[in-house]
Design an enzyme around this catalytic site. Structure first.
Site, short mmCIF file in Angstrom:
data_model
loop_
_atom_site.label_atom_id
_atom_site.label_comp_id
_atom_site.label_asym_id
_atom_site.label_seq_id
_atom_site.Cartn_x
_atom_site.Cartn_y
_atom_site.Cartn_z
N GLY B 325 -8.12 6.96 -13.03
CA GLY B 325 -6.67 6.73 -12.88
C GLY B 325 -6.32 6.33 -11.46
N SER B 326 -5.11 6.72 -11.04
CA SER B 326 -4.58 6.24 -9.76
C SER B 326 -5.37 6.74 -8.56
CB SER B 326 -3.13 6.69 -9.62
OG SER B 326 -2.37 6.13 -10.65
N THR B 327 -6.24 7.75 -8.74
CA THR B 327 -7.01 8.22 -7.59
C THR B 327 -7.89 7.13 -7.05
OG1 THR B 327 -8.77 9.04 -9.02
CG2 THR B 327 -7.07 10.62 -8.40
N ILE B 328 -8.05 6.07 -7.79
CA ILE B 328 -8.94 4.99 -7.35
C ILE B 328 -8.22 4.01 -6.41
CG2 ILE B 328 -8.49 3.29 -9.14
CD1 ILE B 328 -11.45 2.94 -9.41
N LYS B 329 -6.91 4.13 -6.36
CA LYS B 329 -6.13 3.11 -5.63
C LYS B 329 -6.50 2.98 -4.15
CE LYS B 329 -2.32 2.99 -8.92
NZ LYS B 329 -1.03 3.59 -9.29
#
Lengths: 377, 616
Positions: B325-329
């Site tokens: 999810g967004s933790t990869i941003k």
């Protein structure tokens, strides 16, 4: 007191000594040989029996009783044996028959008569009575015996042997048969007859084999090759060979035989005591033991040749040869040359009955040797 | 009767007799020689052979198992120990009336039918002088009750032996693991000599990984036994070498805080010291009590654990694969900076959705009304999806794959416990190989926000976060802190394994991304402001939510309507203090919903404890 040589002040004075020995009807070389053998037996029994002094006391007291009996028997003039022989045999047969009817059952066989104070084995008595009877029968006949006398003598042997075999006690039956057969052999039956008998037995083996069931054949194989069943019949002989072989030339030392003390060797106080001896005293000890046996047997044979009449000759010869059969069958079994049959090592194995029989037999030998009429030499 | 009259001829008879005696004497001598020959064969020729057999008969080599090493946390708190366990044993040969003894014992101590059956089975096969256990694991009261009555039971004894014990129970069980009885498979692979006296072996966790350290070396004693196998005496003895003690990087107090912070949720918390790779907290919940496993857990208890929908036996940290999810941003943003396709000042307009040219499909932002004009920093701290859709489209899957792989996505970290899975960083080749389909542009778009095919374990996320905190220096995460083998005064510290640093061209790029992550925690509009607003240290973090199931384009996500287990996973990665990172952390709360609300507070609790151990 004066009857006991040890308390006699003139032990070293040969004249006194000779008179005493003569009065006691002791054959000194035989007596010393037997005594050494029996004491050796006690020594090895102490080790084989787990250093239990009770065992030694028990066997020692049996030995004492048997020695006394031997000396008592030695006092009796062999003439009497000849005249008592048929009565002995008759009584023996009667007792054997009684055993078959009312005998005590021990280890799956009827061998014992309970007399209340002691248990009595008539087959043991037959070991002495049978050669005596056959010798008595043949003594008055011209030798070598004629066919008719031979036939009657054979019958005298076979009837008690069959009764004993019925008990069933095959080992004793064979030994009793052997004692009778030795009388016949010594009486001079022809070699041709012996050879013919051998050939007959040899020829019948394949026929018997053919007639046997598979399980019977297996049992025979097991007897001949016990190592094919290492946990059953083969266990005894395998452990026995390990005990003997690991003893080496000088042995592991008295009380140090691991096979015996750690209980790997079965029947170590009785039938397999020879293996304990071999393990602890090695080849050296064994040679000494065999020499002792050989000495006793050869002395016995010498006594037989010096006997003055046919009865004593045949009787003494047969008794000595039977004794040596005991020795060789037991040793042969323990070293793995013969099938395992339950025969104790004479005068060494734990047990009283056999010891009494053997020493009484030697008592008869002494009686025969010491009651000779002195002839001028 | 036609018998020929014969007269006895004494001389001839005596002659005949003497001949026969001589023959007999010769036969006896020959037999003696045969016996002597046989004895020479056995005692001289075969002596060595039979001596070997005789020794084999009597000497038994009995292994003495080594004592297993202890496991401590980094500050010396016991995590695994060996405790004496008491069992009631009966030696049959010393018991006069077995049945009466069993009945009398049953009145004193609880003996189940199971115990009795096991006892009787063993009774049938054991030797009379060998003690047979009747009851295992007596408690103190039972030991006391038997001891008082001991005189009534000759031949019955209490035997103590060491049994593995995990004093903290379920705490950190997925890191520590447990030992159990050696099974068939393990028997095939083991060094049988060294394990000849050992019944148990590490099954999971560090108990398995460090089996070689913990087990030790077996000792031996040569004993003399008799034919029944009874030991007569000990001939010689080689003592075993006990196993080494293992100190874990885990801090039990911190572990407790981490597990408490997760509460009744399912999920994972993993905290790493970035500079050294030391894992200070390793929480995968729910856990389980490892103690029953040591001597074989009862089937019904095992079934309960194995069939639980919460999967307590599952090690989420190394085996749980979640869409990141967004933790990869932050990582995708770094890729954009590295490939020079964006810079910190570039702006993108976010209307709340994104669409590719010539495609009607709209990729929605999590905020329906959009974020408006968005820079990289804002896109990270407000977690704007549209910015990253666009960035992903610009980068393309090949460059994303290259960069993210270099960072460690899709590759196992090499942590020192078994069973780690690698996650998944998709690529064109991968899709062709596994799905036999070409890569579609839409898949690139959603990869930009960590959805689609991409999978990562909590361990990987924590490891990437630590690498980010280190500004590119990658250190292999590990659980072993120090090993103390027998005889050494001080435990030997395990050295960190440094891996090849990331070839980042511009050092300033790290700060751009880390600054943006700090905004997430400390900017009032940041997604993790809830944990950053009153923090006494600077936190760099990133929230995330991973969809458990996909929403259709125009569906509105209504939390209450979605069954609990279909709610999004809440995620959070962070490190602190931002300028000098001491701890990097990844949190996943399964079906927790919002990363900022469900996962970030867990990370804050752990960081507080770690960075300010004195504060309450």
């Amino acid at each position: 007191m004066e009857t006991d040589p040890r308390y006699h002040s003139g032990w070293s004075e040969s004249r006194h000594y000779r008179t005493l020995v003569r009065r006691l009807h002791i054959d000194v070389p035989l007596f010393i040989g037997l005594l050494l053998l029996s004491l050796t037996g006690l020594v090895i029994l102490y080790s084989a029996g787990g250093q239990d002094s009770d065992v030694i006391i028990k066997q020692g007291s049996r030995l004492t009783i048997a020695c006394v009996l031997m000396l008592v028997v030695a006092q009796i003039n062999p003439r009497h044996y000849a005249s008592w022989a048929p009565w002995f045999a008759g009584a023996g047969l009667l007792l054997l028959a009684t055993v078959l009817v009312v005998g005590d059952i021990g280890k799956g066989a009827q061998r014992w008569l309970d007399l209340g104070f002691m248990r009595f084995q008539p087959s043991e008595m037959m070991k002495l009575a049978l050669p005596m009877t056959v010798a008595w029968y043949l003594a008055d006949r011209p030798l070598p015996p004629s066919a008719r006398h031979l036939f009657i003598a054979c019958a005298l042997v076979i009837i008690p042997v069959l009764l004993i075999a019925r008990q069933p006690d095959l080992g004793t039956a064979i030994l009793v048969a052997a004692s009778g057969a030795f009388v016949l052999l010594l009486a001079g039956i022809s070699w041709r007859l012996i050879t013919a008998l051998g050939v007959l037995i040899g020829a019948s083996i394949p026929v018997i084999w053919y007639l046997m069931h598979d399980y019977q054949r297996n049992r025979v194989w097991m007897l001949l090759d016990p190592e094919s069943d290492p946990l059953g019949a083969g266990y005894h002989i395998i452990q026995s060979k390990i005990a003997i072989g690991s003893g080496g030339i000088f042995g592991k030392g008295w009380l140090n035989g691991t096979q015996a003390h750690l209980e790997f060797l079965p029947e170590r106080s009785t039938d397999f005591i020879f293996a304990v001896f071999a393990e602890e005293f090695g080849l050296f000890g064994i040679l000494l033991l065999l020499t002792l046996y050989l000495f006793i047997v050869l002395r016995g044979l010498l006594i037989a040749t010096q006997a003055q009449d046919t009865f004593t000759r045949l009787l003494s010869g047969s008794l000595v040869l039977t004794f040596s059969v005991y020795v060789f069958v037991n040793i042969g079994m323990v070293v793995g040359l013969l099938p395992v049959v339950g025969i104790p090592l004479p005068l060494i194995s734990f047990g009283g009955t056999a010891m009494v029989t053997h020493l009484v037999a030697f008592g008869i030998l002494m009686s025969i040797h010491t009651h000779r009429k002195l002839l001028p030499t | 009767m036609r018998e020929r009259i014969t007269i006895k001829d004494y001389l001839r008879e005596s002659h005949l007799f003497n001949n026969r005696v001589v023959v007999a004497g010769v036969v006896i001598v020959v037999l003696s020689l045969i016996v002597v020959a046989r004895l020479i064969y056995l005692q001289v020729v075969g002596h060595e052979y039979y001596t070997t057999l005789s020794n084999k008969n009597r000497v038994d080599i009995v292994p003495i198992p080594p004592t297993r090493g202890l496991i401590y946390d980094r500050r010396g708190t016991l995590l695994a120990q060996n405790l004496p366990s008491f069992s009631l044993e009966i030696t049959p040969e010393r018991v006069a009336d077995l049945e009466a003894t069993l009945q009398a014992l049953a009145k004193l101590i609880r003996i189940t039918d199971n115990d009795l059956e096991r006892f009787r089975n063993r009774f049938a096969i054991k030797r009379r002088f060998e003690a047979i256990p009747l009851r295992l694991r007596l408690n103190d009261e039972e030991v006391a009750r038997f001891s008082v009555n001991r005189h009534r039971f000759p031949g019955v004894e209490i035997a103590a032996r060491l049994m593995r014990d995990y004093p903290l129970g379920a705490l950190g069980v997925h890191a520590i693991g447990y030992i159990g009885r050696i099974d068939e498979d393990e028997l095939q692979r083991l060094d049988l000599a060294n394990y000849s006296g050992t019944s148990h072996i590490g099954k999971t966790g560090v108990e398995k990984q460090y089996e070689g350290v913990l087990h030790g070396t077996v000792g031996h004693q040569a004993v003399e036994t008799n034919a029944q196998g009874r030991v007569i005496r000990v001939l010689e003895r080689t003592l075993p070498t006990p196993g080494g003690n293992l100190y874990l990087t885990i801090d039990a107090d911190l572990q407790r805080i981490a597990e408490a912070a997760l509460g009744d949720n399912r999920g994972a918390v993993i905290a790493i010291v970035p500079k050294t790779g030391e894992i200070v907290a390793f929480a995968s919940l729910p856990g389980f009590d490892p103690n029953p496993f040591v001597n074989g857990i009862e089937q019904k208890d095992y079934d309960k654990l194995a069939q639980s929908p919460d999967h307590p036996l599952f090690n989420r940290i190394v085996r749980g694969q979640y869409p990141p999810g967004s933790t990869i941003k932050p990582f995708i943003g770094l890729a954009g900076l590295e490939y020079n396709v964006i810079n910190a000042r570039n702006q993108t307009f976010c209307p709340g959705w994104y669409a590719l040219e010539g495609d009607d499909r709209r990729y929605r932002d999590w905020r329906r009304e959009g974020h408006g004009i968005t820079t990289l920093s804002k896109a990270i701290y407000q977690s704007c999806d549209v910015y990253f859709y666009d960035l992903a489209h610009t980068l393309g899957i090949d460059r994303m794959y290259e960069f993210m792989s270099r960072f460690g996505f899709g590759r196992s970290t090499g942590i020192d416990i078994a069973g780690e899975v690698a996650g998944l960083m998709p690529s064109r080749d991968w899709k062709r190989a596994t799905h036999r389909l070409p890569w579609f542009p839409g898949e690139t778009i959603i990869t930009g926000i960590g959805q689609g095919f991409m999978l990562a374990t909590p361990l990987q996320l924590a490891h990437m976060t630590a690498t980010l905190a280190n500004r590119g220096a990658s250190v292999r995460p590990r659980l072993a802190y120090a090993i103390q083998s027998l005889g050494s005064e001080q435990p030997a510290i395990v050295e960190p394994v440094r891996e090849e640093p990331l070839p980042i061209v511009k050092a300033a790029n790290w700060e751009t991304i880390i600054d943006a992550m700090q905004e997430a925690a400390h900017n009032p509009r940041g997604t993790a402001y809830g944990i950053g607003k009153n923090a006494p240290y600077r936190i760099a973090g990133k929230t995330g939510t991973a969809q458990v199931f996909g929403l259709k384009e125009d569906e509105k996500y209504v939390k209450e309507e979605v069954a609990l287990r279909l709610r999004d996973h809440a995620m959070f990665i962070a490190f602190a203090p931002a300028g000098d990172p001491q701890i990097a952390i990844a949190v996943i709360v399964e079906n927790g919903g919002s990363g900022g609300l469900a996962a970030a507070p867990v990370a804050r609790a752990v960081m507080d404890k770690f960075l300010q151990p004195g504060a309450t």
